[in-house]
Design an enzyme around this catalytic site. Structure first.
Site, mmCIF file in Angstrom:
data_model
loop_
_atom_site.group_PDB
_atom_site.id
_atom_site.type_symbol
_atom_site.label_atom_id
_atom_site.label_comp_id
_atom_site.label_asym_id
_atom_site.label_seq_id
_atom_site.Cartn_x
_atom_site.Cartn_y
_atom_site.Cartn_z
ATOM 1 N N THR A 1 -38.609 67.948 9.970
ATOM 2 C CA THR A 1 -38.830 69.219 10.650
ATOM 3 C C THR A 1 -37.773 69.474 11.729
ATOM 4 O O THR A 1 -37.425 70.624 12.010
ATOM 5 C CB THR A 1 -40.261 69.234 11.252
ATOM 6 O OG1 THR A 1 -41.182 68.951 10.191
ATOM 7 C CG2 THR A 1 -40.605 70.579 11.865
ATOM 8 N N CYS B 1 -48.775 62.065 -0.202
ATOM 9 C CA CYS B 1 -48.838 63.524 -0.099
ATOM 10 C C CYS B 1 -50.290 63.896 0.206
ATOM 11 O O CYS B 1 -51.203 63.445 -0.490
ATOM 12 C CB CYS B 1 -48.381 64.196 -1.390
ATOM 13 S SG CYS B 1 -48.625 65.975 -1.322
ATOM 14 N N GLY C 1 -42.085 61.268 11.839
ATOM 15 C CA GLY C 1 -43.158 62.117 12.358
ATOM 16 C C GLY C 1 -42.756 62.683 13.707
ATOM 17 O O GLY C 1 -42.922 62.034 14.736
ATOM 18 N N ASN D 1 -46.504 59.877 6.803
ATOM 19 C CA ASN D 1 -46.386 61.147 6.083
ATOM 20 C C ASN D 1 -47.125 62.198 6.921
ATOM 21 O O ASN D 1 -47.607 61.911 8.019
ATOM 22 C CB ASN D 1 -46.970 61.023 4.673
ATOM 23 C CG ASN D 1 -46.327 62.018 3.695
ATOM 24 O OD1 ASN D 1 -46.147 63.191 4.037
ATOM 25 N ND2 ASN D 1 -46.001 61.566 2.508
ATOM 26 N N THR D 2 -47.232 63.399 6.413
ATOM 27 C CA THR D 2 -47.829 64.485 7.190
ATOM 28 C C THR D 2 -49.348 64.305 7.357
ATOM 29 O O THR D 2 -49.995 63.613 6.584
ATOM 30 C CB THR D 2 -47.576 65.826 6.488
ATOM 31 O OG1 THR D 2 -48.001 65.707 5.122
ATOM 32 C CG2 THR D 2 -46.104 66.195 6.524
ATOM 33 N N LEU E 1 -45.253 69.422 -4.319
ATOM 34 C CA LEU E 1 -44.322 68.499 -4.981
ATOM 35 C C LEU E 1 -43.458 69.172 -6.055
ATOM 36 O O LEU E 1 -43.305 68.655 -7.172
ATOM 37 C CB LEU E 1 -45.109 67.316 -5.589
ATOM 38 C CG LEU E 1 -45.843 66.442 -4.557
ATOM 39 C CD1 LEU E 1 -46.892 65.547 -5.227
ATOM 40 C CD2 LEU E 1 -44.866 65.571 -3.767
ATOM 41 N N GLY F 1 -43.698 67.665 12.399
ATOM 42 C CA GLY F 1 -43.044 68.150 13.611
ATOM 43 C C GLY F 1 -43.608 67.536 14.883
ATOM 44 O O GLY F 1 -44.434 66.617 14.835
HETATM 45 C C1 DHB Z 1 -45.719 67.838 0.120
HETATM 46 C C2 DHB Z 1 -45.589 66.477 -0.071
HETATM 47 C C3 DHB Z 1 -45.727 65.614 1.000
HETATM 48 O O1 DHB Z 1 -45.625 64.263 0.882
HETATM 49 C C4 DHB Z 1 -46.002 66.132 2.254
HETATM 50 O O2 DHB Z 1 -46.143 65.289 3.288
HETATM 51 C C5 DHB Z 1 -46.141 67.474 2.436
HETATM 52 C C6 DHB Z 1 -45.992 68.325 1.367
HETATM 53 C C7 DHB Z 1 -45.629 68.790 -0.997
HETATM 54 O O3 DHB Z 1 -44.727 68.738 -1.821
HETATM 55 O O4 DHB Z 1 -46.503 69.650 -1.060
#
Ligand code: DHB
Length: 305
Positions: free
Chosen positions: A264, A128, A241, A190-191, A73, A215
């Protein structure tokens, strides 16, 4: 070209693509470039109260079918970033200000400051996967998601989007909590929390060890989450996503997404990806007899009407 404009929470988008948070969105200059390249809206980098330098390098790993990142972040803090938001609005597309915080109150305060800076909507990064104290702990609790949304709504007069984590088994519950708290839309996903190890070195590659996977690899997870959420809430869903092609965008729309975010994909196909994905969506619609994006919304739930 077929009309592919959409309206999400009162925001009029010339097309259903948005730049996802975290890519080319830390300066007005890069956001203006993305606006020019055809994106329907732009989500900013996630911004906090104070400047942050982020995690130690390496912070990104390239994998066969996606990226694993743990940026930590990094951001200039809301005071400095406000200028960038004001300037980025000159690009003529809605700017959605992404914010993160350690507590519900901090998130709400930032939401208010983002709106003050001129953001057309605010996206709460409640998800995150690895920055300790910011995201996953708070974002995995339905009660805390609800309170964050409620306080953020009170603090700003623009639409509030809640970006949810897929790293639980109950994302639909989180979406319902966001809706109860008054969120105007949810953003999924989110990831995915992941890790990569360098076998020769015998150690994790990322400086932070864990990171977020994005990705093409995560698209089926995103589609499933959007599908589940669409059946659980009334508010709009924004899909993210692994959207890399027009067909990916159509899949998300058919699962229930009113718009999609690309992150991505910009790294894979370059900035031209927005125009290309829009062309591919139009082409699909022409070939399959759809006259508007709305006509495709959620059709996977009941088959085509
Ligand atoms: C970060 C923040 C995210 O919300 C994410 O999905 C991946 C990385 C980050 O800043 O590290």
């Amino acid at each position: 070209m077929t009309d592919i404009s959409v309206e999400v929470c009162g925001l009029r988008l010339r097309n259903p693509t948005m730049l996802a948070s975290g890519v080319l969105d830390e300066t007005a200059r890069s956001m203006l470039a993305v606006a020019k390249s055809g994106a329907g809206a732009i989500v900013t980098k996630s911004i906090g109260i104070e400047p942050r330098s982020g995690h130690p390098n390496p912070s990104v790993v390239e994998l066969e079918d996606g990226l694993l990142n743990a940026m930590g972040l990094p951001n200039p803090g809301i005071d400095l970033f406000s200028k960038e938001v004001k300037e980025a609005r000159k690009g003529g597309v809605p700017i959605i200000g992404s914010v993160f915080g350690g507590t519900e109150e901090e998130i709400a305060e930032l939401a208010g400051m983002m709106a003050e800076a001129g953001a057309d909507a605010v996206e709460l990064n409640l998800s995150c996967p690895h920055a300790k104290g910011y995201g996953a702990e708070l974002g995995s609790s339905p009660e805390r998601v609800e309170t964050s949304c409620r306080l953020a709504k009170r603090a700003c007069g623009v639409p509030v989007f809640a970006k949810l984590t897929p790293n639980t088994s109950y994302i639909a519950e989180l979406a319902k909590a966001a809706e109860r708290g008054g969120a105007d839309a949810v953003v999924a996903i989110n990831t995915l929390k992941g890790m990569a190890i360098d076998p020769e070195a015998g150690m994790p590659i990322l400086g932070n060890r864990f990171g977020g996977l994005s990705g093409p690899a995560i698209k089926p997870v995103g589609i499933r989450c959007v599908y589940e959420i669409y059946e659980s809430v009334e508010i709009p869903v924004i899909g993210v996503g692994g959207v890399t092609t027009g067909r990916d965008a159509v899949e998300y729309i058919m699962a229930g997404a009113q718009a999609v975010q690309l992150g991505t994909a910009v790294w894979i196909r370059g900035e031209k990806v927005f125009r290309e994905v829009c062309r591919e969506i139009s082409q699909f619609m022409k070939e399959n007899g759809y006259d508007s994006v709305k006509e495709m919304l959620g059709v996977a739930h009941s088959g085509r009407h």
